[in-house]
Design a protein around this motif. Structure first.
Motif, PDB file in Angstrom:
ATOM      1  N   MET A 164     -17.090 -22.129  -5.831  1.00  0.00           N
ATOM      2  CA  MET A 164     -17.475 -21.734  -4.595  1.00  0.00           C
ATOM      3  C   MET A 164     -17.032 -20.031  -4.524  1.00  0.00           C
ATOM      4  O   MET A 164     -17.151 -19.623  -3.321  1.00  0.00           O
ATOM      5  CB  MET A 164     -16.783 -22.339  -3.522  1.00  0.00           C
ATOM      6  N   PHE A 165     -16.723 -19.418  -5.601  1.00  0.00           N
ATOM      7  CA  PHE A 165     -16.176 -18.161  -5.563  1.00  0.00           C
ATOM      8  C   PHE A 165     -17.401 -17.220  -4.895  1.00  0.00           C
ATOM      9  O   PHE A 165     -17.218 -16.052  -4.482  1.00  0.00           O
ATOM     10  CB  PHE A 165     -15.718 -17.379  -7.077  1.00  0.00           C
ATOM     11  N   THR A 166     -18.523 -17.494  -5.521  1.00  0.00           N
ATOM     12  CA  THR A 166     -19.725 -16.566  -5.083  1.00  0.00           C
ATOM     13  C   THR A 166     -20.174 -17.022  -3.436  1.00  0.00           C
ATOM     14  O   THR A 166     -21.144 -16.346  -2.959  1.00  0.00           O
ATOM     15  CB  THR A 166     -20.981 -16.880  -5.795  1.00  0.00           C
ATOM     16  N   THR A 167     -19.566 -17.815  -2.706  1.00  0.00           N
ATOM     17  CA  THR A 167     -20.162 -18.181  -1.500  1.00  0.00           C
ATOM     18  C   THR A 167     -19.619 -17.317  -0.475  1.00  0.00           C
ATOM     19  O   THR A 167     -19.917 -17.671   0.828  1.00  0.00           O
ATOM     20  CB  THR A 167     -19.713 -19.812  -1.038  1.00  0.00           C
ATOM     21  N   GLY A 168     -18.953 -16.499  -0.518  1.00  0.00           N
ATOM     22  CA  GLY A 168     -18.365 -15.690   0.444  1.00  0.00           C
ATOM     23  C   GLY A 168     -17.324 -16.243   1.403  1.00  0.00           C
ATOM     24  O   GLY A 168     -17.021 -15.703   2.408  1.00  0.00           O
ATOM     25  N   ILE A 169     -16.375 -17.192   0.720  1.00  0.00           N
ATOM     26  CA  ILE A 169     -15.260 -17.666   1.305  1.00  0.00           C
ATOM     27  C   ILE A 169     -14.196 -16.447   1.183  1.00  0.00           C
ATOM     28  O   ILE A 169     -14.309 -15.348   0.559  1.00  0.00           O
ATOM     29  CB  ILE A 169     -14.756 -18.783   0.539  1.00  0.00           C
ATOM     30  N   ASP A 170     -13.209 -16.550   2.057  1.00  0.00           N
ATOM     31  CA  ASP A 170     -12.198 -15.549   2.269  1.00  0.00           C
ATOM     32  C   ASP A 170     -11.560 -15.221   0.896  1.00  0.00           C
ATOM     33  O   ASP A 170     -10.983 -16.042   0.165  1.00  0.00           O
ATOM     34  CB  ASP A 170     -11.166 -16.175   3.259  1.00  0.00           C
ATOM     35  N   MET A 211      -7.891 -18.941  -7.690  1.00  0.00           N
ATOM     36  CA  MET A 211      -8.202 -18.280  -9.361  1.00  0.00           C
ATOM     37  C   MET A 211      -6.654 -18.792  -9.727  1.00  0.00           C
ATOM     38  O   MET A 211      -6.770 -18.985 -10.912  1.00  0.00           O
ATOM     39  CB  MET A 211      -8.282 -16.868  -9.076  1.00  0.00           C
ATOM     40  N   PHE A 212      -5.676 -18.527  -9.038  1.00  0.00           N
ATOM     41  CA  PHE A 212      -4.376 -18.584  -9.815  1.00  0.00           C
ATOM     42  C   PHE A 212      -4.086 -20.108 -10.353  1.00  0.00           C
ATOM     43  O   PHE A 212      -3.645 -20.166 -11.394  1.00  0.00           O
ATOM     44  CB  PHE A 212      -3.010 -18.302  -8.908  1.00  0.00           C
ATOM     45  N   VAL A 213      -4.437 -20.946  -9.630  1.00  0.00           N
ATOM     46  CA  VAL A 213      -4.106 -22.478  -9.795  1.00  0.00           C
ATOM     47  C   VAL A 213      -5.057 -22.697 -10.950  1.00  0.00           C
ATOM     48  O   VAL A 213      -4.617 -23.583 -11.878  1.00  0.00           O
ATOM     49  CB  VAL A 213      -4.425 -23.425  -8.730  1.00  0.00           C
ATOM     50  N   SER A 214      -6.090 -22.316 -10.853  1.00  0.00           N
ATOM     51  CA  SER A 214      -7.075 -22.574 -12.065  1.00  0.00           C
ATOM     52  C   SER A 214      -6.763 -21.957 -13.253  1.00  0.00           C
ATOM     53  O   SER A 214      -6.791 -22.709 -14.323  1.00  0.00           O
ATOM     54  CB  SER A 214      -8.533 -22.044 -11.761  1.00  0.00           C
ATOM     55  N   LEU A 215      -6.206 -20.887 -13.133  1.00  0.00           N
ATOM     56  CA  LEU A 215      -5.698 -20.274 -14.447  1.00  0.00           C
ATOM     57  C   LEU A 215      -4.554 -20.926 -15.000  1.00  0.00           C
ATOM     58  O   LEU A 215      -4.112 -21.184 -16.352  1.00  0.00           O
ATOM     59  CB  LEU A 215      -5.327 -18.745 -14.064  1.00  0.00           C
ATOM     60  N   PRO A 267     -13.853 -12.152 -11.090  1.00  0.00           N
ATOM     61  CA  PRO A 267     -14.719 -10.914 -11.317  1.00  0.00           C
ATOM     62  C   PRO A 267     -15.697 -11.433 -12.466  1.00  0.00           C
ATOM     63  O   PRO A 267     -16.873 -10.878 -12.253  1.00  0.00           O
ATOM     64  CB  PRO A 267     -13.955  -9.854 -11.933  1.00  0.00           C
ATOM     65  N   ILE A 268     -15.116 -12.426 -13.368  1.00  0.00           N
ATOM     66  CA  ILE A 268     -16.116 -12.938 -14.471  1.00  0.00           C
ATOM     67  C   ILE A 268     -16.836 -13.812 -13.767  1.00  0.00           C
ATOM     68  O   ILE A 268     -18.217 -13.807 -14.120  1.00  0.00           O
ATOM     69  CB  ILE A 268     -14.960 -13.273 -15.577  1.00  0.00           C
ATOM     70  N   ASP A 269     -16.617 -14.682 -12.832  1.00  0.00           N
ATOM     71  CA  ASP A 269     -17.313 -15.876 -12.404  1.00  0.00           C
ATOM     72  C   ASP A 269     -18.457 -15.245 -11.550  1.00  0.00           C
ATOM     73  O   ASP A 269     -19.615 -15.646 -11.494  1.00  0.00           O
ATOM     74  CB  ASP A 269     -16.381 -16.828 -11.713  1.00  0.00           C
ATOM     75  N   LEU A 270     -18.008 -14.235 -10.874  1.00  0.00           N
ATOM     76  CA  LEU A 270     -19.217 -13.441 -10.183  1.00  0.00           C
ATOM     77  C   LEU A 270     -20.405 -13.277 -10.771  1.00  0.00           C
ATOM     78  O   LEU A 270     -21.422 -13.126 -10.581  1.00  0.00           O
ATOM     79  CB  LEU A 270     -18.757 -12.271  -9.475  1.00  0.00           C
TER      80      LEU A 270
END
Ligand code: HEM
Ligand SMILES: [Cu+2]
Length: 586
Positions: free
Chosen positions: A358-364, A372-376, A428-431
């Motif tokens: 949901m990175f592109t949905t405008g969440i905080d 992002m940190f947990v995913s990495l 930044p890449i996911d966007l």
């Protein structure tokens, strides 16, 4: 606030104490089973000897091996259905225009392909392998709750029918109308076009009543999966044989245990979320509408289930690599403990990453950063596995049998799938890549590359145990090679197209992508031909394949890896051939 913290802390301590007590309790199998499974004193309440004959046997069986086979057959049927849809999509994409099928059909195809593959192929096949082999690997008499096991399986066929009623209804309606019969409900049910993610508001505004049936089907499949998971957990914890302590549990059982734990937290949530969607669609509630909870609420709930779901099907696949790879490397699994820890770590972390969808949905942005940190961070335990597998093979005596070829191939495709995923985890890449073919390429490297390929490997590895016969090994190696070649051609092309900006879920595309799309389709057809070869080999060998008389099919005694399921098989063969004096003919 402080009061709440104290209550939480007390609850936490209680939970840990309970858990420890639970694990310490000895002699679980001496406890009566409320579902009538096993009786005290180790006697079985279920007599497998008195099996019914023919069809009745399959409809009434509570034997874990039979139920395992039912799951496997069911999963294979679903795979063929979902696979046909994949081939239909790839045919459509041969040309830039939506000319083979309409755009609406294409939308239906990717929706039902995704749902069928995830819910009715991947999960059931692992439950099938688990059902058949976990009790053998753990030296248990059966699964902990044999009847619940059967119920769990038998919920799946109606769930599939509900989820997929659209296509049969559509087809039947068309056929009947040619002979002048008109049944209105058949005309309105057609495949949903919402994507497997069912995002609101589209999924709520769509009038197609098939969406409601789909939601009910997903709910039912969720109940089935949860029942199965509870059964696996109790089996591993409580049904292990005398000689199987916690330090002695094999790696595949560990992964099934972890997966089942994840199921327990993920699927019930999906169940509630889809019921809320049903209410929104039919009873005027506003859980996922702008005036109520909002469409983003659906995305949160869906991905809180959805991301763990991908690990639910990924972990058993890694368990299969860890099981099969050492057998054909002539060496023990390197770093067993670390593989177990990494499995548990992935299971826990999988619940902390959902918003990376949901990175592109405008969440905080601060919330985004933590996801992002947990995913990495998940890359770390995943890499631990890869290094352990490589170390297992290093300096080993590699034997390139069909299951080994597929295992090595899976490690390779998993590295590509994993590394492309790390890129997507970076905001930044996911966007840039979000909703492009890059995403579809990435997850197919995992979903086809390691998950489906390890299922194939397992089918080749354990086929003799299940059927008592051997298949055509040359054909199997050919099929393994075709699949391994097809995956990077197909999904590598998708990665490139996505990186060049081609969005996902479109039937038509700008002409400059034509060549890459055609390459991807050819790769897919190669995988498809391979799948048919596999099916032929399995079915034909079941009928006329040479009977196995020596249980050590893979020469495992030599390297001291003749594990429990094979020992069980050896006993079976001894009994069988002692009983008829070796006279059984093919
Ligand atoms: C030969 C094997 C396969 C091929 C050629 C294939 C092809 C495709 C294609 C063309 C799409 C749609 C791309 C788009 O236009 O957005 C897609 C989507 C998808 N596939 Fe596959 N697939 C294969 C195997 C699998 C397997 C084994 C699984 C799961 C276990 C799977 C799960 C999915 C999912 C979840 C989607 C996303 C659907 C959506 O966008 O809602 N696929 N696949
Ligand atoms: Cu995810």
């Amino acid at each position: 606030m402080i009061g709440g913290g104290v209550v939480l802390a007390v609850l936490g301590v209680l939970l840990v104490a309970l858990g420890t007590q639970f694990l310490r309790t000895k002699g679980w199998s001496a406890l009566a089973r409320p579902d009538g499974g096993y009786l005290p004193g180790g006697e079985t309440g279920v007599q497998h000897e008195e099996k019914q004959a023919g069809l009745l046997r399959w409809l009434t069986t509570v034997d874990h091996k039979d139920i395992g086979i039912l799951y496997l057959v069911f999963g294979t049927v679903a795979a063929l259905w979902g696979g046909t849809e994949a081939m239909m999509m790839r045919t459509e994409l041969l040309t830039p225009q939506a000319d083979v099928w309409t755009a609406a059909t294409y939308n239906g195809l990717f929706t039902t392909h995704g749902i069928t593959m995830l819910f009715f192929f991947a999960t059931p096949v692992f439950f099938g392998i688990g059902n058949y082999f976990l009790p053998l690997l753990l030296d248990a008499d059966d699964m902990a709750f044999p009847r619940i096991n059967a119920i769990g399986f038998w919920m799946l066929p109606p769930a599939l029918l509900l989820a997929r009623a659209g296509l049969p209804a559509d087809a039947l309606g068309k056929i009947l109308s040619t002979v002048g019969i008109h049944i209105p409900i058949l005309d309105v049910l057609h495949p949903p076009e919402t994507g497997w993610t069912l995002y609101a508001p589209l999924s709520i505004q769509t009038t197609n009543p098939q969406v409601d049936l789909l939601l009910l089907g997903l709910h039912l499949s969720g109940i089935a999966t949860t029942l199965g998971a509870i059964n696996f957990i109790v089996t591993v914890v409580a049904e292990r044989g005398e000689g199987v302590g916690w330090d002695n549990v094999d790696i595949f059982s560990w992964t099934m245990l972890s997966t089942s734990g994840v199921v327990l937290f993920a699927f019930p949530l999906l169940g509630s979320a889809v019921i809320m969607m049903l209410l929104d669609r039919n009873f005027g509630t506003t859980f996922y509408l702008v005036e109520g909870g909002g469409p983003i609420l659906w995305q949160h709930l869906f991905w809180f289930f959805g991301h763990p779901e991908v690990y639910i099907i990924f972990l058993p696949a890694t368990g299969l690599v860890s099981t099969i790879l050492p057998k054909f490397s002539g060496r023990r699994l390197f770093g067993f403990r670390f593989i177990v820890y990494s499995t548990l770590a992935i299971g826990v972390l999988s619940f902390g990453v959902w918003a990376h969808h949901m990175f592109t949905t405008g969440i905080d942005p601060r919330v985004r950063a933590s996801f992002m940190f947990v995913s990495l961070a998940i890359a770390v335990p995943s890499a631990v596995k890869v290094f352990n597998w490589l170390s297992t093979m290093y300096d080993g005596r590699i034997r390139l049998t069909a299951p080994m070829i597929l295992s090595v191939g899976s490690v390779g495709t998993f590295i590509i799938g994993g590394v492309t995923g790390v890129f997507l985890a970076a905001i930044p890449i996911d966007l840039i890549y979000h909703d492009t073919q890059y995403v579809v390429g990435h997850f197919h490297f995992i979903i086809m590359g390691i998950i489906a390929m390890m299922m194939l490997a397992a089918s080749y590895y354990w086929y003799p145990i299940i059927t008592g016969r051997m298949y055509d090994q040359r054909l199997a190696r050919l099929q393994a090679a075709l699949t391994i070649a097809g995956v990077p051609v197909t999904f590598g092309s998708m990665l490139v197209m996505g990186a060049l900006g081609l969005p996902r879920r479109y039937a038509d595309y700008p002409t400059q992508f034509a060549t890459l799309q055609q390459v991807a389709s050819v790769g897919a057809f190669v995988i498809g031909v391979g799948a048919l070869l596999w099916l032929w080999n399995m079915v034909q060998s079941y009928r006329v394949g040479p009977r196995v008389r020596d249980a050590d099919v893979w020469n495992l005694k030599e390297s001291g890896q003749f594990t429990r399921e094979w020992q069980w098989f050896e006993e079976q063969l001894d009994e069988r051939y002692a009983a008829d004096g070796g006279e059984t003919d093919d």
